[in-house]
Structure formats: C-alpha cells, structure tokens
Design a protein around this motif. Sequence first.
Motif, PDB file in Angstrom:
ATOM      1  N   ILE A 311       4.990  21.704   2.864  1.00  0.00           N
ATOM      2  CA  ILE A 311       4.471  20.827   3.929  1.00  0.00           C
ATOM      3  C   ILE A 311       4.004  19.495   3.335  1.00  0.00           C
ATOM      4  N   THR A 312       3.344  19.569   2.200  1.00  0.00           N
ATOM      5  CA  THR A 312       2.857  18.340   1.558  1.00  0.00           C
ATOM      6  C   THR A 312       4.018  17.438   1.159  1.00  0.00           C
ATOM      7  N   GLN A 313       5.046  18.030   0.566  1.00  0.00           N
ATOM      8  CA  GLN A 313       6.218  17.245   0.172  1.00  0.00           C
ATOM      9  C   GLN A 313       6.916  16.630   1.394  1.00  0.00           C
ATOM     10  N   GLU A 314       6.955  17.391   2.472  1.00  0.00           N
ATOM     11  CA  GLU A 314       7.598  16.884   3.694  1.00  0.00           C
ATOM     12  C   GLU A 314       6.831  15.699   4.256  1.00  0.00           C
ATOM     13  N   ARG A 315       5.528  15.719   4.242  1.00  0.00           N
ATOM     14  CA  ARG A 315       4.706  14.615   4.730  1.00  0.00           C
ATOM     15  C   ARG A 315       4.906  13.378   3.857  1.00  0.00           C
ATOM     16  N   ILE A 316       4.948  13.601   2.558  1.00  0.00           N
ATOM     17  CA  ILE A 316       5.150  12.457   1.648  1.00  0.00           C
ATOM     18  C   ILE A 316       6.513  11.813   1.902  1.00  0.00           C
ATOM     19  N   ARG A 318       8.236  11.774   4.707  1.00  0.00           N
ATOM     20  CA  ARG A 318       8.207  11.061   5.987  1.00  0.00           C
ATOM     21  C   ARG A 318       7.497   9.714   5.839  1.00  0.00           C
ATOM     22  N   ARG A 319       6.403   9.688   5.087  1.00  0.00           N
ATOM     23  CA  ARG A 319       5.679   8.429   4.888  1.00  0.00           C
ATOM     24  C   ARG A 319       6.551   7.414   4.144  1.00  0.00           C
ATOM     25  N   GLU A 320       7.272   7.901   3.142  1.00  0.00           N
ATOM     26  CA  GLU A 320       8.140   6.994   2.394  1.00  0.00           C
ATOM     27  C   GLU A 320       9.258   6.444   3.287  1.00  0.00           C
ATOM     28  N   ASN A 321       9.823   7.283   4.142  1.00  0.00           N
ATOM     29  CA  ASN A 321      10.881   6.832   5.054  1.00  0.00           C
ATOM     30  C   ASN A 321      10.345   5.808   6.061  1.00  0.00           C
ATOM     31  N   ALA A 322       9.136   6.045   6.546  1.00  0.00           N
ATOM     32  CA  ALA A 322       8.540   5.107   7.514  1.00  0.00           C
ATOM     33  C   ALA A 322       8.268   3.759   6.858  1.00  0.00           C
TER      34      ALA A 322
END
Length: 326
Positions: A311-316, A318-322
């Motif tokens: 979950i932590t990796q997925e959030r990171i 998404r933030r990078e893509n945004a």
Amino acid sequence: MSQAKHNLIHKCSFNGKPCDIDKDFELVADPTFGNCFVFNHDREIFKSSVRAGPQYGLRVMLFVNASDYLPTSEAVGIRLTIHDKDDFPFPDTFGYSAPTGYISSFGMRMKKMSRLPAPYGDCVEDGTTSNYIYKGYAYSTEGCYRTCFQELIIDRCGCSDPRFPSIGGVQPCQVFNKNHRECLEKHTHQIGEIHGSFKCRCQQPCNQTIYTTSYSEAIWPSQALNISLGHCEKEAEECNEEYKENAAMLEVFYEALNFEVLAESEAYGIVKMMADFGGHLGLWSGVSVMTCCEFVCLVLELLYMAVTHHITQERIRRRENAANDF
C-alpha cells in the motif's frame, strides 16, 4: 536316643510364673535330634511378656544326662531354635547350641518381612503350596527344600523317606523291605541328604516373621550355691557338680517390646506412571499449541507487513505520477 519330657525339663518359668510342663510343651520329632519340645505351641492361647528382660521371658533348666550319650556324639548340650508359632521348627538348620554348665541368655528382637508378589517380585502369596509336607504350618524356604527332597525320593523309589511327612498318601519306605532300604540309601547318598546340592525352585514367603538374637553366657551353677537344684536329692555340693556336667539353664526373652517392619514397595507404580504421563502430555501439548500460535502470529505479521509495504509503495507511485502530470 531321646529323652522324655520330664526327664529333660526339670524347671520352667515364663513371665515370672511357673510353667505347666505337661501342657506348655509339645513333642515334635526331629530326624536329627530326636525328641524336641516346643514351648508356646497352642495357637489358641496367647502368651505374652509384660516387660522386656530375662525376668519376664522363658527360663528353663534342662538335664541332658551326658552319661547316656553315644560314643559318636561330638558335643554335649542343648539345641534351641526360636521361631514363630505358625512355622515348623528346623533346629538342625536354624538352631543355636547352648553348653552344659552354663546359663545361656538369648535376647531376641522381632522383624516382620513383607515382600511383593508378581509382577514385582517372586514369593509365595498364600503362605503354603499344594504339595507342602508340613501341613498346618506356614510355608518356609527350608520346608520347601525338604518337600523337594521327599518328592525326589518318591519319584525314584516309589516310597517316601520315613523321616519326613509323606505326600499324597504315598507309603513310607519299609525298613525290613530290602528293595526299599537299598533304594533309599542309594538315592539319599546321591542327592546328598536334605542339605545336599540338589536343585529346587523355592521362593521366599511373601509374609514372614523372623527373630534376631544376641547371646551371652555365664558359669552355672555357682560354686557358692548352697541349695539343691532340680530333682537332685544329694548334698548341695554334689548336686551342683552333677548339674554342672549334665544340665544347662536357658533364658529366652525380648530385648525390647517393639518390632521392626521391612516392607517392599514398587519403585515405579501405575499411579505414578499415570501422573507422569499426564504431566508430560500436558507439557508437550502446551508447547505444541503455543508453537502453533506463534507460527500463526508470525504469518499474520508477515502478511500485514507485506500488505502495508504494498500500500505504501502504491501511494508513492501515485504521488509521483500526479507530480509528473503537472
């Protein structure tokens, strides 16, 4: 050669009171010593000492009349054996010798033995065996050996040794029967008499009463004694000399009015085994449950860590893509 009761027993007292020689002594024929007399033989009458010490035990004066002894006699004296009422006496095996011209004191202590039967031990439980020759008496190892000796004689000669009780109604060997006499002499010599080395399986009794003794003696009668002894009607000095050569004084008494009990017990019984089994079962079962719980907790923790990491990796990501879109 043997003596009659009153010829042998001149005086007797028990517990400080005179004995009744006719009633208190029973004749028992012994193959080695001839006439023997058993004191306190009646199992219906209970005789007891009120206190310990020689004054409260059995005191008996015995006259052996040494002039009647055969030239083959090795010694002059009295043969004494101390045994329980239920046991048959064997003076040739378990007896004590007391000399003439002495007062012999036998202090005794009682011990009760209790042995375990099968499967823990190997002893005779019921106090006797089916072919035991001394009927009416408790089983003993010595009696078993003599029973075995009698069985060997019956098996080889077809008749029993007349010195011992027979078995199953078998007739004793007849003295005037040449075949019986020769067979008995031959096989008795081969076996080695009752104390020979023949093999028999004789166990110990499960319950047994034994007596340990201590012995002391003193010269008797005293040279200073100025009274006539026993049945002697001569002068005191002549009577003392006669009794010194032909008589003995015996004292048999309890050293203490208590007894020792020696009892066998199983080293590892069923109750203890079940208790230990339950304890080990509880211990190992408890360890197994705890171990399983720990493994479950470990798996859950690993799953939790893996999911959290994902979950932590997925959030990171998404933030990078945004950030790249802006």
